[in-house]
Design an enzyme around this catalytic site. Structure first.
Site, PDB file in Angstrom:
ATOM      1  N   CYS A   1      -5.626  -3.380   1.931  1.00  0.00           N
ATOM      2  CA  CYS A   1      -5.441  -3.471   3.385  1.00  0.00           C
ATOM      3  C   CYS A   1      -6.738  -3.556   4.184  1.00  0.00           C
ATOM      4  O   CYS A   1      -7.333  -4.614   4.304  1.00  0.00           O
ATOM      5  CB  CYS A   1      -4.586  -2.309   3.866  1.00  0.00           C
ATOM      6  SG  CYS A   1      -3.820  -2.612   5.493  1.00  0.00           S
TER       7      CYS A   1
ATOM      8  N   GLU B   1       0.841  -1.202   0.000  1.00  0.00           N
ATOM      9  CA  GLU B   1       0.000   0.000   0.000  1.00  0.00           C
ATOM     10  C   GLU B   1       0.876   1.252   0.000  1.00  0.00           C
ATOM     11  O   GLU B   1       1.862   1.337   0.746  1.00  0.00           O
ATOM     12  CB  GLU B   1      -0.893  -0.023   1.247  1.00  0.00           C
ATOM     13  CG  GLU B   1      -1.894   1.091   1.337  1.00  0.00           C
ATOM     14  CD  GLU B   1      -2.846   0.917   2.515  1.00  0.00           C
ATOM     15  OE1 GLU B   1      -3.869   1.615   2.548  1.00  0.00           O
ATOM     16  OE2 GLU B   1      -2.564   0.083   3.397  1.00  0.00           O
TER      17      GLU B   1
ATOM     18  N   SER C   1      20.862   0.198  34.000  1.00  0.00           N
ATOM     19  CA  SER C   1      20.704   0.161  35.454  1.00  0.00           C
ATOM     20  C   SER C   1      20.901  -1.222  36.049  1.00  0.00           C
ATOM     21  O   SER C   1      21.035  -1.364  37.257  1.00  0.00           O
ATOM     22  CB  SER C   1      19.299   0.655  35.827  1.00  0.00           C
ATOM     23  OG  SER C   1      18.321  -0.297  35.416  1.00  0.00           O
TER      24      SER C   1
ATOM     25  N   LYS D   1      -9.322   3.202  -2.847  1.00  0.00           N
ATOM     26  CA  LYS D   1      -9.660   2.410  -1.661  1.00  0.00           C
ATOM     27  C   LYS D   1     -11.076   2.733  -1.195  1.00  0.00           C
ATOM     28  O   LYS D   1     -11.459   3.901  -1.092  1.00  0.00           O
ATOM     29  CB  LYS D   1      -8.644   2.701  -0.547  1.00  0.00           C
ATOM     30  CG  LYS D   1      -8.680   1.741   0.629  1.00  0.00           C
ATOM     31  CD  LYS D   1      -7.511   2.002   1.576  1.00  0.00           C
ATOM     32  CE  LYS D   1      -7.487   1.044   2.753  1.00  0.00           C
ATOM     33  NZ  LYS D   1      -6.345   1.296   3.666  1.00  0.00           N
TER      34      LYS D   1
END
Length: 717
Positions: free
Chosen positions: A180, A44, A364, A113
């Site tokens: 999509c 896409e 840490s 789309k």
């Protein structure tokens, strides 16, 4: 038999990198043709990159997209191969997210789309408009004329082409397209397309990685052909295209509900991955014609989809040259592999495209910073693996990128530890409250992965802040009032918090100072050019959600690979990395209880005691609010059942009342605590380090001017 060889792609595109994106598209078409394919489907918005965000509101983006397509059409790349290319198109002053279909140096048609992604991380309706289909019309409605821009007219000689929802009627089959989000909708276009006789459907996607999400995607693609038969191609972007999301590829080809080709999800650093399969269209026709109920439904949709005839054969001339692809079971990574591989790939894409020299991390010795360090180590391991066993193109790209990052034009890493030593610096930033156990774990982890490690004592910095503050004169009722200088809870609550915060913020300032000065390295007698390191964050998604961190402390960094991952998953990941990636010290880190060490050494200030809730409880609350969209009352009604029979941690806030006793009282108090602390700490979300997105309930804030925070800028100089 009707054998057709088809190609789909994973492409590592970058938002607004028109030159690089064009190169990768050309490479994919070239490779598909070399492999004998007659159809190629791409991701896409592959021409521009998916994550352009507010750049889609600029006319320049559309102009440059057409210029890129014209470059493709003026060559012989599209000769004898049908190409499905994703790009934005403006039609009648309306912006659409489109598929542009090309063949033999011409544009065949444009497919906009229908259903836009507009929730979660996606805001497509901010930039694009869904293609309108009259609800009263049959099927998808008529096609319209699109007048091509001059730059394409000059190349193809065409004035206009059809735009709308259509099927391509080749001489031997029928093809059509989804994009999509349309796959994810209940009434997906592929349903009516299949009934209308379309045999091959291609879906160009921009789908991001999220933990445990691939199964959903696989189920949807499987179902697209399982009931009604047919061939379905799924293409996707791959990599970090400039934002928080990592697009995880996994291009696929399915036939009649069976997987016959699958690309990688994380494996490999090849920017262009072409996935092919040979399909026998006779299998599709046989399945459909023998499913009588389906045939009955199909007989009623003959005119539902407009057809465009093309003088082209998709099937091979010789049906005996290659055998049809054989079905197999989809490969799905274990969630710990997803954590190990997705964020590490994201880190490498970000580093190599940012122009920086490497990473700096305040280490840490706790689970969060150890997880971030492990991801850098895994990144280095996988780069070495790629140099040893990747494709020739991928090997060349990785070695070129390594040399660019390290500023060593002749460098070839001998091991993962060797590479790590060139690009990763860690520092244990101790105070008088730090314990020897965390210091030792930090040192052992740095040694195990090959990082350049040092330590610094920050007490001088914090003492200077306090001394400066104490010199100030305030006009108060009590001029003798002095600031209490020990954060071990002997001052007021505000004094104690201020002293803890200044420790945390001092670490952030020192981290950025060191990141600018640390890239000094030697290669024999040659001093390597400096540069700057990216400061890595190591705050997890649960702490961000609860606001359990200091604003502008070590949570303030350039990027954070674990900022979208919950604490429980991180501790499991550390155990996995200890076994699967050979970093044994991580098990020792995973076994330790999380502790801030701002008021005493490890164990004196436990995170879960400080918060008044466990990390598991915090994760459940986060999912209730963000994923299930619960307010406080609904969250309570859900969690009183979810937590039934469980021993809950003691709530932090009592509101001046007796501690909650019954199960319902405890649950209610935790819900109140969560919504209270989330509300008062919401301001911190606007300063959260950009984090790799992995969890649905991430509180990461990205609001008004929406553009990628990693941008390609070489062409703008």
């Amino acid at each position: 038999m009707g054998l057709a060889k088809l190609a789909t792609c994973n492409l590592n595109q970058w938002a607004m990198d028109f030159k690089g994106n064009l190169h990768r598209i050309e490479e994919s078409i070239r490779e598909a043709k070399k492999l004998g394919c007659t159809f190629r489907c791409g991701p896409e918005l592959e021409v521009t990159g998916y994550g352009c965000e507010d750049s889609f509101l600029e006319i320049d983006t559309f102009v440059h997209a057409w210029e890129s397509l014209a470059r493709i059409l003026e060559t012989d790349l599209t000769n004898d191969i049908l190409c499905d290319i994703g790009m934005p198109v403006m039609h009648r002053n309306v912006s659409y997210n489109c598929r542009v279909i090309c063949l033999n140096k011409r544009v065949i048609a444009i497919r906009p789309k229908l259903c836009l992604a507009n929730d979660g991380n996606y805001r497509e309706m901010r930039y694009f408009t869904p293609w309108f289909v009259d609800p009263s019309a049959t099927g998808f409605g008529p096609l319209e004329d699109y007048y091509l821009p001059k730059v394409v007219q000059q190349v193809t000689g065409q004035l206009k082409v059809p735009i709308g929802i259509f099927a391509l009627a080749a001489l031997d089959t029928v093809l059509s397209f989804e994009t999509c989000e349309e796959l994810f909708t209940p009434n997906a276009p592929h349903i009516i397309l299949s009934l209308a006789g379309v045999e091959i459907i291609a879906n160009g996607s921009g789908s991001h990685h999220q933990l445990r999400k691939l199964n959903t995607r696989i189920d949807l693609v499987r179902s697209a052909t399982a009931k009604s038969g047919g061939v379905y191609l799924y293409a996707n972007q791959k990599g970090c295209d400039g934002g928080r999301l990592y697009f995880d590829g996994c291009a696929m080809i399915w036939r009649n509900g069976e997987l016959i080709a699958q690309g990688s999800q994380f494996v490999g650093f090849d920017e262009v991955e072409v996935v092919t399969a040979v399909v026998n269209l006779a299998d599709v026709r046989s399945k459909r014609s023998n499913f009588i109920a389906r045939s009955y439904q199909a007989s009623g949709v003959k005119e539902a989809v407009a057809r465009i005839d093309i003088d082209f054969r998709v099937c091979m001339a010789d049906s005996f040259v290659e055998a049809p692809s054989v079905p197999f079971t989809p490969h799905v990574h274990d969630p710990m592999e997803e954590i190990g591989f997705g964020p590490s790939n994201w880190l490498w894409d970000y580093l190599r495209r940012s122009g920086m020299r490497g990473f700096f991390l305040p280490l840490s010795g706790g689970a969060d910073s150890a997880s971030t360090a492990s991801l850098v180590a895994i990144m280095c391991q996988r780069l070495i693996e790629e140099l040893h066993s990747g494709s020739p193109r991928s090997k060349d790209q990785v070695l070129k990128d390594i040399r660019n990052v390290t500023k060593r034009p002749a460098y070839s890493p001998s091991s993962a530890q060797d590479l790590c030593s060139k690009i990763f610096v860690t520092c244990y930033m101790a105070s008088k409250y730090s314990g020897s156990e965390t210091r030792e774990r930090a040192l052992l982890l740095a040694q195990a992965i090959g990082a350049v490690h040092t330590s610094v004592l920050i007490d001088g910095i914090t003492d200077a802040f306090q001394a400066t503050f104490e010199q100030m004169v305030f006009h108060t009722e009590d001029p003798t009032r002095k600031f209490r200088t020990d954060p071990k809870m002997d001052g007021t609550w505000m004094e104690n918090i201020a002293l803890q915060n200044i420790q945390a913020r001092s670490r952030m300032v020192m981290a950025y100072f060191m990141a600018q000065l640390m890239p000094w390295a030697t290669d024999g007698d040659q001093t390597v050019a400096g540069g700057q390191l990216l400061v890595l964050g190591s705050a997890n998604v649960d702490e961000a959600l609860r606001g359990y961190y200091t604003k502008y402390d070590c949570s303030a960094a350039d990027i954070n690979p674990i900022g979208g991952i919950n604490k429980g998953d991180l501790k499991t990941f550390l155990s996995w990395a200890a076994r699967a990636r050979g970093i044994g010290i991580l098990q020792r880190v995973a076994d330790a209880q999380p502790s801030a060490e701002l008021t005493g050494s490890e164990g004196a200030q436990l995170d879960e005691v400080d918060m008044g809730m466990s990390y598991a409880e915090l994760g459940d609350l986060g999912k209730c609010r963000k994923v299930e969209h619960c307010g406080p009352f609904t969250a309570f009604t859900k969690l009183r059942h979810t937590w039934s029979g469980k021993t809950l941690t003691q709530s932090k806030r009592k509101h001046g009342k007796d501690a909650p006793v019954s199960h319902d009282e405890q649950v209610a108090q935790k819900v109140k605590d969560f919504y209270f602390y989330n509300a008062i700490n919401r301001h911190k979300m606007t300063t959260l380090t950009p984090s790799y997105h992995a969890e649905m309930y991430s509180p990461d804030d990205n609001r008004f001017d929406l553009r990628p925070f990693l941008q390609e800028c070489s062409l703008q100089q």
